[in-house]
Every structure is written in structure tokens, then in C-alpha cells.
Design an enzyme around this catalytic site. Structure first.
Site, short mmCIF file in Angstrom:
data_model
loop_
_atom_site.label_atom_id
_atom_site.label_comp_id
_atom_site.label_asym_id
_atom_site.label_seq_id
_atom_site.Cartn_x
_atom_site.Cartn_y
_atom_site.Cartn_z
CB THR A 30 -29.44 107.23 -13.09
OG1 THR A 30 -30.38 107.10 -12.12
CG2 THR A 30 -28.60 108.59 -12.74
CG LEU A 51 -24.43 106.23 -13.41
CD1 LEU A 51 -24.28 106.97 -14.52
CD2 LEU A 51 -24.43 106.90 -12.24
CG ASP A 52 -30.03 103.40 -10.06
OD1 ASP A 52 -29.35 102.48 -9.51
OD2 ASP A 52 -30.67 104.16 -9.30
CB VAL A 53 -31.69 100.81 -15.93
CG1 VAL A 53 -32.27 100.88 -17.21
CG2 VAL A 53 -30.71 99.39 -15.91
#
EC number: 5.4.99.-
Length: 310
Positions: free
Chosen positions: A138, A134-136
């Protein structure tokens, strides 16, 4: 690290910075810095970087050890599901999946290891056990493999799109349809190393979405299922159709709206993860709830439209 070495015969007569560069295998500018800071010097003689090294001299090397700061730990990262094979964390915003160049914040992998959670050694160094990310910016559910068996099987399931990943997103504007699919290839944007965009040269990407709640012409809450897992896929796809995620300034969100809702990142949460258990083959469903910042922003949006609701 401290040691003394005699001046190498091959470097006698050389400038001191050149000699130090060759002795330590560092650049000449780095050697000059070490000399200027007194970490490399000649015994019993004052010497500068331009001084010539003489026969019979002794070089003292006393390098200050580069202290590596310990990685911060995400103590507030909850465990949504765990057994002997897998662990599913509820990743907070601001936590990266794993360590990377330039990132100094907490990571999912580092925080799990700090808690004593056993993680398989399978996977690239520093990314062991990681089969999806997951993106930082998100939040939400992310699966990490504890056993070798799980790593092999879950990597296959993710690669073959058998895992069902459900996100909730608050997008700007009023989506025309109640449900639809965005199918558009995604690649790295030429204007930035960090941004992605829809481009014919990109990799195939498919995003399915269903409307959950509408807020007039201002915003729409949607449930999103990913058929593929490209970097920034949901953010890029919705931005490409003119509906960027609320708070996602990188992809064109309205900063005024984000400020009014008191949200400092994209309104996006990995809400549910469904997969076939790697060992038992039982279909497993793990769910999450909205974190406080997203919940507060959503409630603020509902309050803005309470007077117009049926």
C-alpha cells in the site's frame, strides 16, 4: 574472528563435532558444517567430525564473518510534511514501515535514518518513532515521530482514533449504496499466517466509505475513512462484502482485470492524514496524489467506460 584454544579437558575423548558444539554453543549439525568447511580444525592433524579429540591438541577456530547486506534505501520516498516533531512520508509501494523477520527490502525507518533524519528513540528496537504503519503493498502517507513528545502524543491520538486517515480505493463491482459503514471484527485467518478475515473472534473494526466515481458494474472508486486500524482492514472489509480491491489477489480480486489495467498490487492509496499537531495543537492536514501505477490503472478504467459515460 580467529583464535586457538587448547582442547578442554572435559571434552577430551569426545567426537570432534560434539566438542565443537559445546565449545561454541551451536547445534551439532552447525558444528559439523563448520568442521566440513574448515572453519574449525585441529592444528597439525587431519580430523573429521567423527574423529575423537585428544588430550594436548589445539583447536583453531576461524569463523567466516556473516556479512550482513546493507538495507536497500527508498531514494524515491518523498517527504510530504516535516518539522522538528514529526515527518510524514509519501511511502512508495514495496517499502515496509520497519525491518522485520524475512523482509530484505527498503523500510521507511531505515530510509529516513539514512538521510540523516533524527528519529526519537521511543518505541521498540527497530521500530522507534513508528506509531502507525502501511502494508508493503500500500502506498501513501505515513507519519513517523522525530521527538519524544510527538511519539507519546501521536501514539495516544492514533490509539484513541483521533487521527483522520483517508484512503482512496478502487474496488471491483458496483457498490449498491453511495455511502455506508462496514463494521465487522477482523482476525488472523486460519488458512494462512499472512491473511486476515472477518471473524467473531477478531478485534473490532470499522470502515466508512463514500462513492467517488462509478464504472458500471465493473468497479467503483471510493473514499475510505478508518475508525480503527487493523491489519489489512480495508482489503478484508471490502472483500467480505463481495467487492475486493482491484489487483488484490490475496483477497479474491480478478487477475484478468488487474492484468488488463496493468496493475501489480492492490489499488489502494493513503490519500490524506489529519491530526492535531503534538506540540502546537494546531489541526494539521497533509495530502498526497496518486502514484503513477494507480493513476495509469484508473485512467485505463475510465477509458474502458468512456463510451458509456453520460
Amino acid at each position: 574472528m580467529s583464535r586457538v584454544v587448547p582442547a578442554p579437558d572435559a571434552l577430551v575423548g569426545a567426537r570432534f563435532d560434539v566438542a565443537v558444539s559445546k565449545m561454541l554453543g551451536v547445534s551439532r549439525s552447525k558444528a559439523a558444517t563448520l568442521i566440513d568447511t574448515g572453519q574449525v580444525r585441529v592444528l597439525d592433524r587431519e580430523i573429521t567430525k567423527s574423529t575423537t579429540l585428544q588430550a594436548g591438541e589445539t583447536v583453531e577456530i576461524d569463523l567466516a564473518e556473516e556479512r550482513k547486506e546493507p538495507e536497500p534505501i527508498a531514494n524515491d520516498m518523498a517527504i510530504a510534511y516535516e518539522d522538528d516533531d514529526v515527518v510524514v512520508v509519501d511511502k512508495p509501494v514495496g517499502v515496509a514501515a520497519h525491518a522485520s523477520v524475512g523482509w530484505t527490502g527498503p523500510t521507511v525507518l531505515g530510509s529516513l535514518l539514512d538521510r540523516g533524519v533524527h528519529i526519537t528513540s521511543y518505541g521498540a528496537a527497530g521500530r522507534q518513532g513508528i506509531v502507525s504503519r502501511l502494508d508493503v503493498g500500500t502506498s501513501g502517507l505515513m507519519l513517523v515521530c522525530k521527538s519524544d513528545l510527538a511519539y507519546v502524543e501521536m501514539r495516544r491520538q492514533f490509539a484513541e482514533h483521533e487521527v483522520v486517515k483517508t484512503y482512496h480505493a478502487l474496488v471491483q463491482g458496483n457498490l449498491k449504496e453511495d455511502k455506508a459503514t462496514i463494521e465487522a471484527p477482523i482476525g488472523r485467518a486460519k488458512v494462512s499466517d499472512f491473511r486476515f478475515c472477518v471473524t467473531p473472534a477478531g478485534k473490532p473494526a470499522v470502515t466508512h466509505w463514500d462513492v467517488m466515481e462509478r464504472f458500471g458494474s465493473e468497479a467503483t472508486l471510493v473514499k475510505v475513512n478508518l475508525e480503527t486500524g487493523r491489519t489489512h482492514q480495508i482489503r478484508v472489509h471490502f472483500s467480505s462484502i463481495g467487492h475486493p480491491l482491484v489487483g488484490d489477489h490475496m483477497y479474491g480480486a480478478n487477475p484478468v482485470l488487474a492484468e488488463e489495467l496493468h496493475i501489480e498490487r492492490q489499488w489502494l492509496h493513503a490519500m490524506q492524514l489529519e491530526f492535531r499537531h503534538p506540540r502546537t495543537h494546531v489541526w494539521t492536514t497533509v495530502t498526497s496524489t496518486y502514484p503513477a501505477d494507480l493513476e495509469h490503472a484508473l485512467e485505463a478504467m475510465r477509458a474502458r467506460h468512456a463510451d458509456t459515460a453520460d
